[in-house]
Structure formats: structure tokens, C-alpha cells
Design a protein around this motif. Structure first.
Motif, PDB file in Angstrom:
ATOM      1  N   MET A 234       0.689  -1.152  -0.159  1.00  0.00           N
ATOM      2  CA  MET A 234       0.037   0.005  -0.074  1.00  0.00           C
ATOM      3  C   MET A 234       0.791   1.296  -0.003  1.00  0.00           C
ATOM      4  O   MET A 234       0.804   2.275  -0.854  1.00  0.00           O
ATOM      5  N   LEU A 235       1.924   1.447   0.919  1.00  0.00           N
ATOM      6  CA  LEU A 235       2.762   2.614   0.918  1.00  0.00           C
ATOM      7  C   LEU A 235       3.559   2.618  -0.260  1.00  0.00           C
ATOM      8  O   LEU A 235       3.774   3.453  -0.860  1.00  0.00           O
ATOM      9  N   GLY A 236       4.105   1.504  -1.051  1.00  0.00           N
ATOM     10  CA  GLY A 236       4.809   1.720  -2.020  1.00  0.00           C
ATOM     11  C   GLY A 236       3.927   2.147  -3.188  1.00  0.00           C
ATOM     12  O   GLY A 236       4.353   2.961  -4.267  1.00  0.00           O
ATOM     13  N   TYR A 237       2.639   1.526  -3.355  1.00  0.00           N
ATOM     14  CA  TYR A 237       1.741   1.923  -4.509  1.00  0.00           C
ATOM     15  C   TYR A 237       1.446   3.506  -4.409  1.00  0.00           C
ATOM     16  O   TYR A 237       1.510   4.188  -5.168  1.00  0.00           O
ATOM     17  N   TYR A 238       1.346   3.773  -3.080  1.00  0.00           N
ATOM     18  CA  TYR A 238       1.026   5.278  -2.926  1.00  0.00           C
ATOM     19  C   TYR A 238       2.150   6.183  -3.299  1.00  0.00           C
ATOM     20  O   TYR A 238       2.110   7.178  -3.948  1.00  0.00           O
ATOM     21  N   LEU A 239       3.170   6.002  -2.962  1.00  0.00           N
ATOM     22  CA  LEU A 239       4.388   6.785  -3.152  1.00  0.00           C
ATOM     23  C   LEU A 239       4.513   6.689  -4.472  1.00  0.00           C
ATOM     24  O   LEU A 239       5.038   7.983  -5.261  1.00  0.00           O
ATOM     25  N   VAL A 240       4.630   5.661  -5.285  1.00  0.00           N
ATOM     26  CA  VAL A 240       4.766   5.515  -6.924  1.00  0.00           C
ATOM     27  C   VAL A 240       3.705   6.348  -7.573  1.00  0.00           C
ATOM     28  O   VAL A 240       4.038   7.269  -8.463  1.00  0.00           O
ATOM     29  N   PHE A 241       2.556   6.162  -7.104  1.00  0.00           N
ATOM     30  CA  PHE A 241       1.371   6.836  -7.939  1.00  0.00           C
ATOM     31  C   PHE A 241       1.485   8.543  -7.621  1.00  0.00           C
ATOM     32  O   PHE A 241       1.108   9.268  -8.398  1.00  0.00           O
ATOM     33  N   THR A 242       1.876   8.711  -6.300  1.00  0.00           N
ATOM     34  CA  THR A 242       1.923  10.357  -5.976  1.00  0.00           C
ATOM     35  C   THR A 242       3.147  10.907  -6.697  1.00  0.00           C
ATOM     36  O   THR A 242       3.222  11.973  -7.224  1.00  0.00           O
ATOM     37  N   ALA A 243       4.295  10.165  -6.811  1.00  0.00           N
ATOM     38  CA  ALA A 243       5.434  10.525  -7.590  1.00  0.00           C
ATOM     39  C   ALA A 243       5.256  10.898  -8.878  1.00  0.00           C
ATOM     40  O   ALA A 243       5.772  11.940  -9.424  1.00  0.00           O
ATOM     41  N   ARG A 244       4.165  10.315  -9.580  1.00  0.00           N
ATOM     42  CA  ARG A 244       3.867  10.625 -10.913  1.00  0.00           C
ATOM     43  C   ARG A 244       3.287  11.900 -11.116  1.00  0.00           C
ATOM     44  O   ARG A 244       3.110  12.705 -12.073  1.00  0.00           O
ATOM     45  N   ARG A 245       2.361  12.355 -10.249  1.00  0.00           N
ATOM     46  CA  ARG A 245       1.685  13.368 -10.156  1.00  0.00           C
ATOM     47  C   ARG A 245       2.382  14.830  -9.792  1.00  0.00           C
ATOM     48  O   ARG A 245       1.975  15.857 -10.001  1.00  0.00           O
ATOM     49  N   VAL A 246       3.415  14.687  -8.826  1.00  0.00           N
ATOM     50  CA  VAL A 246       4.049  15.832  -8.286  1.00  0.00           C
ATOM     51  C   VAL A 246       5.409  16.096  -8.927  1.00  0.00           C
ATOM     52  O   VAL A 246       5.857  15.090  -9.678  1.00  0.00           O
ATOM     53  N   ASP A 247       5.876  17.285  -8.867  1.00  0.00           N
ATOM     54  CA  ASP A 247       7.175  17.526  -9.382  1.00  0.00           C
ATOM     55  C   ASP A 247       8.306  16.571  -8.733  1.00  0.00           C
ATOM     56  O   ASP A 247       8.181  16.449  -7.616  1.00  0.00           O
ATOM     57  N   THR A 248       9.395  16.508  -9.382  1.00  0.00           N
ATOM     58  CA  THR A 248      10.513  15.685  -8.909  1.00  0.00           C
ATOM     59  C   THR A 248      11.354  16.530  -8.002  1.00  0.00           C
ATOM     60  O   THR A 248      11.604  17.598  -8.318  1.00  0.00           O
ATOM     61  N   GLY A 249      11.475  15.655  -6.732  1.00  0.00           N
ATOM     62  CA  GLY A 249      12.076  16.248  -5.602  1.00  0.00           C
ATOM     63  C   GLY A 249      13.600  16.094  -5.761  1.00  0.00           C
ATOM     64  O   GLY A 249      14.100  15.410  -6.644  1.00  0.00           O
ATOM     65  N   ALA A 250      14.326  16.819  -4.750  1.00  0.00           N
ATOM     66  CA  ALA A 250      15.476  16.563  -4.677  1.00  0.00           C
ATOM     67  C   ALA A 250      15.981  15.223  -4.449  1.00  0.00           C
ATOM     68  O   ALA A 250      17.260  14.750  -4.732  1.00  0.00           O
ATOM     69  N   GLY A 251      15.144  14.352  -3.807  1.00  0.00           N
ATOM     70  CA  GLY A 251      15.340  13.137  -3.349  1.00  0.00           C
ATOM     71  C   GLY A 251      15.638  12.039  -4.401  1.00  0.00           C
ATOM     72  O   GLY A 251      15.992  11.058  -4.444  1.00  0.00           O
ATOM     73  N   ASP A 252      15.071  12.558  -5.691  1.00  0.00           N
ATOM     74  CA  ASP A 252      14.876  11.472  -6.846  1.00  0.00           C
ATOM     75  C   ASP A 252      15.894  12.065  -7.906  1.00  0.00           C
ATOM     76  O   ASP A 252      16.231  11.411  -8.635  1.00  0.00           O
ATOM     77  N   ASN A 253      16.689  13.166  -7.320  1.00  0.00           N
ATOM     78  CA  ASN A 253      17.861  13.437  -8.464  1.00  0.00           C
ATOM     79  C   ASN A 253      19.210  13.014  -7.844  1.00  0.00           C
ATOM     80  O   ASN A 253      19.318  13.333  -6.751  1.00  0.00           O
ATOM     81  N   LYS A 254      19.848  12.210  -8.816  1.00  0.00           N
ATOM     82  CA  LYS A 254      21.262  11.721  -8.105  1.00  0.00           C
ATOM     83  C   LYS A 254      22.480  12.868  -7.905  1.00  0.00           C
ATOM     84  O   LYS A 254      23.104  12.641  -7.069  1.00  0.00           O
ATOM     85  N   ASP A 255      22.159  13.816  -8.693  1.00  0.00           N
ATOM     86  CA  ASP A 255      23.209  14.838  -8.566  1.00  0.00           C
ATOM     87  C   ASP A 255      22.768  16.092  -7.457  1.00  0.00           C
ATOM     88  O   ASP A 255      23.267  17.184  -7.683  1.00  0.00           O
ATOM     89  N   ALA A 256      21.700  15.812  -6.773  1.00  0.00           N
ATOM     90  CA  ALA A 256      21.237  16.999  -5.876  1.00  0.00           C
ATOM     91  C   ALA A 256      22.047  17.097  -4.862  1.00  0.00           C
ATOM     92  O   ALA A 256      22.843  16.173  -4.241  1.00  0.00           O
ATOM     93  N   ASP A 257      22.317  18.499  -4.170  1.00  0.00           N
ATOM     94  CA  ASP A 257      22.765  18.664  -2.932  1.00  0.00           C
ATOM     95  C   ASP A 257      21.764  18.824  -1.834  1.00  0.00           C
ATOM     96  O   ASP A 257      20.404  18.630  -2.113  1.00  0.00           O
ATOM     97  N   VAL A 258      22.358  18.733  -0.556  1.00  0.00           N
ATOM     98  CA  VAL A 258      21.198  18.664   0.472  1.00  0.00           C
ATOM     99  C   VAL A 258      20.348  20.234   0.404  1.00  0.00           C
ATOM    100  O   VAL A 258      19.380  20.358   0.504  1.00  0.00           O
ATOM    101  N   ALA A 259      21.173  21.222   0.225  1.00  0.00           N
ATOM    102  CA  ALA A 259      20.387  22.430  -0.045  1.00  0.00           C
ATOM    103  C   ALA A 259      19.323  22.743  -1.051  1.00  0.00           C
ATOM    104  O   ALA A 259      18.516  23.521  -1.020  1.00  0.00           O
TER     105      ALA A 259
END
Length: 132
Positions: free
Chosen positions: A44-69
């Protein structure tokens, strides 16, 4: 969010396999049921997170080259001070103690829970925090 969703989906696959193996080998219903319920929660949690990730903008956590800031900034609105969670927590603790000491304690806990829930829901409709 995509990474966390995929992690939970892989965890659900692992939990399903372990539930089947554990159920076949041990023939013990409580542990098998707990593993199947854990599988259900993870999927349930996995489906919710994958489903929600399709609808929202990509966050810094999904970018491999992102900094903490890159994830800095406003995260949302949080109530600066509220006593209602304390009342709700105390009422819930009384309710759970009612299971141990006697069901009559639920009669004491129910008004405390209702006051905490009502107060938390409507705390911005009156007083200094009232929206105008």
C-alpha cells in the motif's frame, strides 16, 4: 518519492516470499499472518508513493546529482503552538489503559479524546489564530 516507492514495492515482494516460506515451514498462523499483513502495508505504501510521484514534481531526493541545499525551503504550514495533541494523546493513553485495567476507563477517556479532537479541528476558527 519514486525511490522510496520502489523500495517499498521491493520490500513487499520480499515480505510476500518470506510469508509464504515461513507459513509452509513453520505452520504457525500468528507469524504468517503478521508477515502477510506487513506485505499488505508495504505494498500500500509503495503504490501510494509511486502513484503520487507521477503527479508531483520531481524532488531533490529523486535527483542523483542533488545537494542537500536543493531540498531547502518552506515545507508547509505547521501549527506554532497547540495543546490539542497533548489532550488527544492523553485521551488515547487512557483508552489503551482501559483495555488493560477495565473497559470502564474508556468512559473517562472518550470525553478527553473528543475534546482534543474537536479542539484540534477547530482551533483556527476562534481566538488569536482566527483566519479573517
Amino acid at each position: 518519492m519514486k525511490i522510496q516507492g520502489k523500495m517499498f514495492l521491493w520490500l513487499s515482494v520480499f515480505l510476500l516470499a518470506m510469508a509464504i516460506v515461513y507459513g509452509v515451514w513453520s505452520k504457525e498462523p500468528v507469524g504468517t499472518t503478521a508477515l502477510f499483513l506487513s506485505f499488505g502495508l508495504a505494498i500500500m505504501l509503495g503504490y501510494y508513493l509511486v502513484f503520487t510521484a507521477r503527479r508531483v514534481d520531481t524532488g531533490a531526493g529523486d535527483n542523483k546529482d542533488a545537494d542537500v541545499a536543493d531540498d531547502a525551503g518552506e515545507l508547509g504550514f505547521f501549527s506554532p503552538h497547540s495543546w490539542q495533541p497533548l489532550a488527544l494523546g492523553a485521551g488515547s493513553a487512557l483508552a489503551f489503559m482501559g483495555v488493560v485495567f477495565g473497559w470502564w476507563l474508556l468512559l473517562v477517556a472518550l470525553p478527553v479524546i473528543l475534546v482534543g479532537l474537536f479542539g484540534w479541528t477547530f482551533e483556527y476558527y476562534h481566538g488569536e489564530n482566527q483566519n479573517q
